[in-house]
Structure formats: C-alpha cells, structure tokens
Design an enzyme around this catalytic site. Structure first.
Site, PDB file in Angstrom:
ATOM      1  CD  GLU A 117      -8.410  29.239   0.577  1.00  0.00           C
ATOM      2  OE1 GLU A 117      -8.461  29.607   1.805  1.00  0.00           O
ATOM      3  OE2 GLU A 117      -9.669  29.189  -0.094  1.00  0.00           O
ATOM      4  CB  CYS A 134      -0.888  29.933   7.545  1.00  0.00           C
ATOM      5  SG  CYS A 134      -1.460  28.472   7.949  1.00  0.00           S
ATOM      6  CB  CYS A 141      -6.598  17.418   5.637  1.00  0.00           C
ATOM      7  SG  CYS A 141      -5.822  16.807   7.264  1.00  0.00           S
ATOM      8  CB  CYS A 145      -9.728  17.847  12.682  1.00  0.00           C
ATOM      9  SG  CYS A 145      -8.042  17.115  13.098  1.00  0.00           S
ATOM     10  CB  CYS A 148     -10.596  21.332  10.388  1.00  0.00           C
ATOM     11  SG  CYS A 148      -9.814  22.231   9.103  1.00  0.00           S
ATOM     12  CD  GLU A 198      -0.148  16.041  10.609  1.00  0.00           C
ATOM     13  OE1 GLU A 198       1.427  16.350  10.708  1.00  0.00           O
ATOM     14  OE2 GLU A 198      -0.730  16.603  11.300  1.00  0.00           O
ATOM     15  CG  LEU A 252      -4.210  18.949  23.106  1.00  0.00           C
ATOM     16  CD1 LEU A 252      -3.236  17.718  23.291  1.00  0.00           C
ATOM     17  CD2 LEU A 252      -3.751  19.674  24.746  1.00  0.00           C
ATOM     18  CG  HIS A 253      -7.612  21.013  18.654  1.00  0.00           C
ATOM     19  ND1 HIS A 253      -7.243  22.569  18.693  1.00  0.00           N
ATOM     20  CD2 HIS A 253      -7.184  20.764  17.647  1.00  0.00           C
ATOM     21  CE1 HIS A 253      -6.640  22.892  17.617  1.00  0.00           C
ATOM     22  NE2 HIS A 253      -6.312  21.826  16.749  1.00  0.00           N
ATOM     23  CG  ASN A 332     -11.924  31.300  12.991  1.00  0.00           C
ATOM     24  OD1 ASN A 332     -12.485  32.551  13.456  1.00  0.00           O
ATOM     25  ND2 ASN A 332     -10.725  31.023  12.999  1.00  0.00           N
ATOM     26  CB  CYS A 375      -7.277  29.205  12.641  1.00  0.00           C
ATOM     27  SG  CYS A 375      -6.823  27.439  13.001  1.00  0.00           S
TER      28      CYS A 375
END
Length: 407
Positions: A117, A134, A141, A145, A148, A198, A252-253, A332, A375
C-alpha cells in the site's frame, strides 16, 4: 495514451537483459536511475543523453507509450518498443478519504499476499499545499514491531526499483491522467520512506529509487523533502551517509532499551546507545543545503506503555546531544491490537514536557482513518503467508482468557 496500468514485470537493474533479449524479457525502464539508463542506452549503441530525454517523458509527463516521445527518432522509438516497457505495479484497489488522503493497493506478485500500500497525505503549509507520499519498500516486514499491523503479516520479499518508484509515479499520475501530456506537472511535494517494510533492509533498490526522486531529469525533489525512516539498522545508516543526502527519521517509540526491546525487537541487535551514535554520525557531515541538520524522531503514543512522565524525562536525557525534531504519533488501533491510544491530555502533557526542555515537538494529525490509511495500519487485510498474524491473534486470545479466569 492508454491509462491502463498493467501488472508489473519489473526487474532490477542487476537483472537487466541485454538489448538483444527476446520480447518476453523486456526491460522495465520505470525503475532505472539515470546512470543505469545511460549505460543501457550506450549498450544499445545510442548516445547516453537519450536517457535524460526518456526519463523526462516517464517521470515528468507520465508517458508510458514510446510513440508519444516526440523528440526521439522514430527508429529509436521502434527499437525501444521492441526491447522495453514502462510499467508501474497493478492497482487493485484505491480509496480517497473525505479528508483528502489517498490510498492505493498495488499487486506486485501472485496471490492475495503479494500486495503493498501507498498513502498520500495532503496538508496546508506556509509554502502552499503539501502532498506527502508514504512509500513502501518491502512486501510485509520482517521486524515485527509489536504495535504495527503490517509487521503481523510477516515478510515476503523486497520490492524492485520499478515497484518502489512506481508508487510515486502512480500518485502523481492520479492527478494528471485527464490533463494533456505537455501540460502535466508533478504533484507530490514530499516523499517519506515510511510505508511497509524496513527501507534499509532493501538498501540498493531504495537508494537508487531515492536518486531518481532527486534527479532533475525525473522528479527533481529537494533532498530536504525526501525522508528515509528506519527502525535502527545501524550499519546501513552509516552506509547511507556515504551514498546520499536525504532526511533521516528514526522509529524510536521507546526511550529505554528494556521497553524498546519489546516494542521494536531490532533494538536487541542495535541498542539505543549504538543507534543514537549512528544518528550523530549521520548529521555530522556538513554540506551545502544539507538535509542532515537534524533527525526526526517518531514516537507512537501507547496508552499506559510509553506515555508516562518518566518516559518523557528519559527522552530528554536520551536525545540531549542529538539535534532532533520529535513527532508524537497517536496510536492507530487495528483488530486484536494489544494496545490503546494515549489520551489527548496525556499526549499534550508529554509534548509540553519535551517542548519545555527545548525540543521541537509536534503531534501528528491522524489522517485517513476512514480508509485504514493511518500510520501502522497498512495492508491490514493482506493474506498472511507466514502465519505470524494467526499465531499473534491466538496469543492475544489466550492472554485475554487468562485475564478473565483470574478476574
């Protein structure tokens, strides 16, 4: 010109057939950088300046039919028709949000799992309307994470240069398809490599795609308007500083290693001390109009997880010697997500703490919720070929059952 976008048969420059290859092995010119295309034309026995001419037709006028390239001889156009194609990935779905956000789903292989996407987000800016795209770099991926949804689909493969730059081509073309060819203009103002995957784990294809974005014969974008976002592949950050000058963003998160190991598992391999040092090295190289004056820090706000006052204080300590801008991202939610979104008051308080400490800190406006384009939501419906999502949902269900039995 036909406006139909056919399924991609893109191949990387390293896999290019020779100019004498049979028709079924036609070369896709869409993903070639200028040096790659110049070599291709020279190998054909043509002058290399033809590469710049063709690139302009492809990326500035969005032409896919060689017959429309009027400043090229008929003989060369016939040769190109036999040897080459200009093909973007197949659009299998598109959706335009009421807030102006646009989302495309591209098929880049066989099966329901071969989907990526791309999201375009418009925003008013002091310099005028900004359209930020984006872009995805991988199918799925591998980093997984925990917050996500894309990571829950697992990893299938890297995208080719044509599949990466094809996303930018299609986003621009979506505004221009009804405009006469010679009146067309590029509409996307900013690119962020923040979509699926990534980027630094698909290094060569991403690097050459960004070179096309910056090339005046293609999109001519300012290096300050092309941003690569990484979860922290430290060796590739050091390589990037040698190869190109673009803006850098860090997912970072979490402000400490213990929490980041949980949220961003690659931190176990490249912990925060190494990551921050790599960021400092990245911006240390001076350059005229360099985009490396600061690093953007992305920080998704997870209710009760990373949004406490002590986390803000840890952020201040972590980033004190790194020129940076901090972007707080409201989480989200997606189906079965183990997290909730921090409250508005908690996010504002977190922002104030960082701002009072001298950091430029903004809160990202949530866009595209009505089309699952926000996101962390990309390709929420992709078929899971690794069974990672199935296993993850089972784990969440088991945890919920334990809580109910104890409660």
């Amino acid at each position: 010109m036909s406006t139909e976008v056919v399924a991609t048969s893109a191949i990387s420059a390293e896999q290019q057939p020779s100019p004498s290859a049979p028709a079924q092995e036609k070369v896709n010119l869409l993903g070639m950088s200028r040096p790659q295309m110049e070599k291709f034309f020279e190998d054909m026995g043509e002058k290399k300046f033809r590469a710049g001419q063709v690139m302009k037709w492809i990326h500035q006028f969005f032409v896919t039919d060689f017959a429309q390239m009027t400043n090229i001889s008929g003989k060369l156009r016939e040769k190109l028709e036999k040897l080459c194609v200009i093909e973007a990935p197949e659009v299998v779905h598109k959706n335009y949000s009421k807030d102006g956000t646009r989302k495309w789903v591209f098929r880049v292989g066989d099966g329901d799992g071969s989907l990526v996407e791309t999201v375009l987000i418009p925003a008013e800016h002091r310099s005028g309307l900004r359209r930020t795209l984006c872009i995805s770099s991988q199918v799925g991926c591998a980093l997984d994470c925990s917050f996500c949804s894309t990571g829950k689909q697992g990893f299938q493969r890297d995208l080719t240069q044509a599949e990466i730059i094809g996303q930018l081509w299609m986003a621009n073309y979506s505004y221009m398809e009804d405009v006469p060819v010679l009146e067309r203009e590029r509409s996307v103002t900013n690119v962020v490599m923040m979509g699926m995957g990534e980027p630094l784990l698909n290094y060569d294809a991403v690097l050459n795609s960004m070179r096309i974005m910056l090339d005046d014969f293609a999109y001519g974008m300012s290096k300050r308007r092309v941003t690569l976002s990484t979860s922290g592949v430290v060796p590739k950050i050091d390589q990037l500083v040698k190869d190109i000058d673009v803006a850098l963003a860090i997912s970072l998160h979490a402000p400490n290693d213990e929490l980041r190991n949980e949220l961003v598992p690659i931190n176990k391999k490249y912990p925060l001390e190494q990551l921050i040092a790599a960021c400092q090295r990245y911006i240390a190289k001076d350059g005229n109009e360099s985009s490396r004056k600061h690093v953007t820090i992305e920080y998704v706000m997870l209710d009760g997880v990373n949004d406490h006052p002590e986390h803000a204080q840890q952020m201040i300590k972590l980033l004190k010697n790194l020129p940076s801008k901090i972007n707080l991202i409201p989480f989200n939610p997606f189906p079965h997500a183990p997290y909730g979104r921090s409250s508005r008051n908690r996010i504002i308080s977190f922002q104030k703490t960082l701002s009072d400490a001298g950091f430029v800190c903004t809160i990202r406006q949530t866009r595209g919720d009505d089309i699952d384009a926000a996101c962390g939501q990309l390709v929420g419906q992709v078929a899971d070929r690794t069974r990672r999502a199935e296993q993850w949902k089972k784990k969440i269900a088991q945890s919920n059952e334990i809580m109910r039995s104890q409660g």
